[in-house]
Design a protein around this motif. Structure first.
Motif, short mmCIF file in Angstrom:
data_model
loop_
_atom_site.label_atom_id
_atom_site.label_comp_id
_atom_site.label_asym_id
_atom_site.label_seq_id
_atom_site.Cartn_x
_atom_site.Cartn_y
_atom_site.Cartn_z
N TYR A 84 -50.19 -68.57 0.57
CA TYR A 84 -49.77 -67.42 1.77
C TYR A 84 -47.42 -67.30 0.94
CZ TYR A 84 -52.62 -67.88 5.20
OH TYR A 84 -54.53 -67.66 5.81
N CYS A 85 -47.70 -66.27 0.85
CA CYS A 85 -46.05 -65.80 0.26
C CYS A 85 -44.87 -66.80 0.96
CB CYS A 85 -45.95 -64.56 0.46
SG CYS A 85 -43.89 -64.07 -0.36
N THR A 86 -44.31 -67.59 0.42
CA THR A 86 -42.98 -68.50 1.12
C THR A 86 -41.80 -67.30 1.72
OG1 THR A 86 -42.07 -68.74 -1.65
CG2 THR A 86 -43.60 -70.20 -0.60
N ASP A 87 -41.90 -65.59 1.22
CA ASP A 87 -41.05 -64.78 1.58
C ASP A 87 -41.67 -64.12 2.55
OD1 ASP A 87 -39.30 -66.16 -0.23
OD2 ASP A 87 -39.99 -64.03 -1.39
N CYS A 88 -42.40 -63.83 2.47
CA CYS A 88 -42.93 -62.93 3.53
C CYS A 88 -44.11 -63.50 4.71
CB CYS A 88 -43.66 -61.62 3.17
SG CYS A 88 -44.88 -61.34 2.40
N GLY A 89 -44.63 -64.22 4.63
CA GLY A 89 -45.85 -64.86 4.21
C GLY A 89 -47.46 -64.27 4.58
N LEU A 107 -47.01 -60.38 -5.00
CA LEU A 107 -46.19 -59.61 -6.19
C LEU A 107 -45.16 -58.65 -5.46
CD1 LEU A 107 -47.00 -58.59 -8.79
CD2 LEU A 107 -48.50 -56.55 -8.14
N SER A 108 -45.26 -58.09 -3.72
CA SER A 108 -44.03 -57.24 -3.80
C SER A 108 -42.64 -58.28 -3.25
CB SER A 108 -44.26 -56.46 -1.73
OG SER A 108 -45.74 -55.90 -2.20
N CYS A 109 -42.45 -59.34 -2.66
CA CYS A 109 -41.63 -60.25 -2.50
C CYS A 109 -41.03 -60.51 -4.61
CB CYS A 109 -42.00 -61.54 -1.90
SG CYS A 109 -41.92 -61.09 0.03
#
Length: 112
Positions: A84-89, A107-109
């Protein structure tokens, strides 16, 4: 991602950690202090030795960064946050994780 995929990625991370340890052991000799004795080593040889030492230190720095990323990924696995993304989850794509199991962000973050 299922448990089998995560186990395979964890093994890849552990293998990478072991490879980094081996590279550190081999690279430690190149980081030693270069002798200042101009009689024992010619000026150009000394310059080569200094350049080799600088390259060995740069490689050690790269390995240290790799080690931090691997250990962070393993910590996320232990905490149940891996994948899971550490920024947005949002969930990270399995293809990206297979390409680089240390990725912390989607990729988005990453693009911003």
């Amino acid at each position: 991602m299922d448990d089998h995929d995560i186990a395979a990625l964890k093994q890849a991370l552990l293998d990478r950690l072991a490879a980094l340890d081996e590279e550190d052991a081999r690279g430690s000799a190149g980081q030693r202090t270069v002798d200042l004795d101009q009689q024992a080593v010619g000026r150009l040889s000394r310059m080569d030795a200094l350049q080799n030492q600088a390259m060995a230190k740069a490689q050690a720095g790269r390995r240290a960064g790799d080690r931090r990323r691997v250990l962070a990924a393993l910590a996320r696995m232990d905490e149940g946050e891996y994948g899971y993304c550490t920024d947005c989850g949002d969930a990270l794509s399995p293809e990206r994780l297979r390409a680089d199991p240390t990725l912390p962000r989607c990729l988005s973050c990453t693009r911003g």
